[in-house]
Structures are given as structure tokens and as C-alpha cells.
Enzyme design. Structure first.
Site, short mmCIF file in Angstrom:
data_model
loop_
_atom_site.label_atom_id
_atom_site.label_comp_id
_atom_site.label_asym_id
_atom_site.label_seq_id
_atom_site.Cartn_x
_atom_site.Cartn_y
_atom_site.Cartn_z
N ASN A 186 -21.05 -38.47 58.24
CA ASN A 186 -20.55 -37.60 59.43
C ASN A 186 -19.94 -38.58 60.47
O ASN A 186 -20.77 -39.37 61.00
CB ASN A 186 -21.64 -36.71 59.97
CG ASN A 186 -21.20 -36.20 61.21
OD1 ASN A 186 -20.03 -35.77 61.60
ND2 ASN A 186 -22.09 -35.77 62.04
N TYR A 241 -32.50 -30.89 54.06
CA TYR A 241 -31.45 -31.35 53.24
C TYR A 241 -31.36 -30.11 52.01
O TYR A 241 -30.11 -29.66 51.62
CB TYR A 241 -31.60 -32.80 52.86
CG TYR A 241 -31.68 -33.74 53.71
CD1 TYR A 241 -30.23 -34.16 54.29
CD2 TYR A 241 -32.68 -34.31 54.35
CE1 TYR A 241 -30.42 -35.31 55.27
CE2 TYR A 241 -32.59 -35.25 55.18
CZ TYR A 241 -31.46 -35.54 55.83
OH TYR A 241 -31.19 -36.52 56.93
N GLU A 276 -33.37 -31.28 72.25
CA GLU A 276 -32.89 -29.76 72.21
C GLU A 276 -34.38 -28.88 71.98
O GLU A 276 -34.37 -27.71 71.41
CB GLU A 276 -32.21 -29.80 70.50
CG GLU A 276 -30.81 -30.22 70.87
CD GLU A 276 -30.01 -30.10 69.62
OE1 GLU A 276 -30.57 -29.31 68.66
OE2 GLU A 276 -29.04 -30.84 69.55
N CYS A 316 -25.60 -33.53 62.63
CA CYS A 316 -26.16 -34.00 61.46
C CYS A 316 -27.76 -34.18 61.89
O CYS A 316 -28.40 -34.33 61.00
CB CYS A 316 -25.60 -35.00 60.93
SG CYS A 316 -25.26 -36.54 61.96
N HIS A 317 -28.07 -34.57 62.97
CA HIS A 317 -29.46 -34.89 63.74
C HIS A 317 -30.20 -33.66 63.27
O HIS A 317 -31.53 -33.65 63.22
CB HIS A 317 -29.40 -35.38 64.74
CG HIS A 317 -28.90 -34.23 65.91
ND1 HIS A 317 -27.43 -34.17 66.43
CD2 HIS A 317 -29.49 -33.38 66.55
CE1 HIS A 317 -27.30 -33.31 67.31
NE2 HIS A 317 -28.51 -32.83 67.46
#
Length: 190
Positions: free
Chosen positions: A149, A126, A184, A157-158
């Protein structure tokens, strides 16, 4: 506004798209649904009604299998579902869909745009995101904008985690954030 739902792995998503006068269709929300939750009960629905000054009758639910490519808004939802499936299957790293960011403040929109630059398979903190939006001391405000979001998965946003390497929060639930990051190849601390 046209609404549909689709499965994402073991999870369910509500997708909402629409078009204002003289504008092309845009995605306005991609929202996680809880088990057996109707899209009408999603956290986004009251916000959408207020922002766009709509009532329940302005929303039409169409099952994803009944969407038509002949209607621009429905075709956009089909494209979104296709891209989400490609992402789930490891065939897509970024999304190419028109989004209506107007539900956010200028600051939120800046954060949401910056989120789209975080590469697939990477995570930032962040604090780093706050630096990227030229507001280095506003990591709490960035976290708040991140949490608002309206385009889960599509605006990633993850990919934002705590500075200590832990997951942090996620509006859809930490199980979903962990799932997306693992998809991912991103490893985080427990």
C-alpha cells in the site's frame, strides 16, 4: 511530481502528488521516512520512477511551508497535510483525498479500496480482509498487497492484524502501526 515532507507525531512522512495530462492532481505516495532519511532514499522513490517512467529531474521538492494553494498539486499536498494533522489530533477518522492507485495490480487495488472501508478504531484480520475481497484462501496475497500500500495512514493498512490479535507486519515499522492503532483506541496483543 511535487514532493514535500511533514511530521506526524514523532515520525516523518514523505508525500508525493502529481497529475498526468488532462487529469486532476492525485496523491501517489505517502511514505514513512526513517530518522534523517531523505525522501530520495524512501522505499517508494525507485518504484515511482519505474511506474511513471520518470527520472530524478521530474520530481520537485517543496518545503511544506512554501507550498502554494494557487497550484493544484501543491494545494492537494496542503490538503493532505491538513487532513493528516486533523487525524493526529483526533478530529478526522477518514481521509477524503484523490489517490492514484495505478501503481498497483488489479488485485492490489481491490485490497487497497477495501482497506478504506475498515472503520476508524477497528481492526480486522488478514483472513477477514481476504474474505472481503472475495478471495478467502488468499490471506497471504492480501497481506502482500497490504504491505505494498503506497498510501500509509490515508489507506489504513495499519488496521489489519493477525488472526491471533497480534500486530502482524507493517511496512513503516511495527512502532508506527502500534502508534496508529493506539491513536485510534485499538488494543492488540503484544
Amino acid at each position: 511530481m511535487i514532493v514535500t515532507t511533514t511530521s506526524f507525531g514523532q515520525y516523518e512522512l514523505a508525500l508525493i502528488a502529481g497529475a498526468n495530462e488532462n487529469e486532476s492532481s492525485k496523491i501517489v505516495v505517502v511514505d514513512w521516512l526513517k530518522e534523517s532519511q531523505s525522501w530520495l532514499n524512501s522505499k517508494s522513490f525507485p518504484k515511482l520512477k519505474k511506474h511513471y517512467k520518470l527520472d530524478d529531474s521530474d520530481f520537485e521538492f517543496i518545503d511544506k511551508n512554501s507550498l502554494s494553494i494557487d497550484d493544484a498539486t501543491q494545494a492537494l499536498l496542503l490538503a493532505a497535510i491538513g487532513q493528516i494533522n486533523e487525524y493526529l489530533n483526533g478530529e478526522r477518522k477518514d481521509f477524503d483525498l484523490p489517490l492514484d492507485l495505478s501503481s498497483g495490480t488489479d488485485f492490489q487495488q481491490r485490497v487497497w479500496r477495501e482497506l478504506q472501508t475498515i472503520p476508524h478504531g477497528e481492526a480486522i484480520s488478514y483472513a477477514t480482509l481476504a474474505q472481503l475481497v472475495n478471495n478467502p484462501k488468499s490471506y497471504r496475497a492480501v497481506a502482500n498487497a497490504n504491505g505494498k500500500n503506497p498510501f500509509s495512514i490515508i489507506v489504513p493498512c495499519h488496521r489489519v492484524i493477525s488472526s491471533d490479535g497480534k500486530l502482524g507486519g507493517y511496512t513503516g515499522g511495527l512502532d508506527k502501526k502500534e502508534y496508529l492503532l493506539a491513536l485510534e483506541g485499538v488494543k492488540c496483543k503484544g
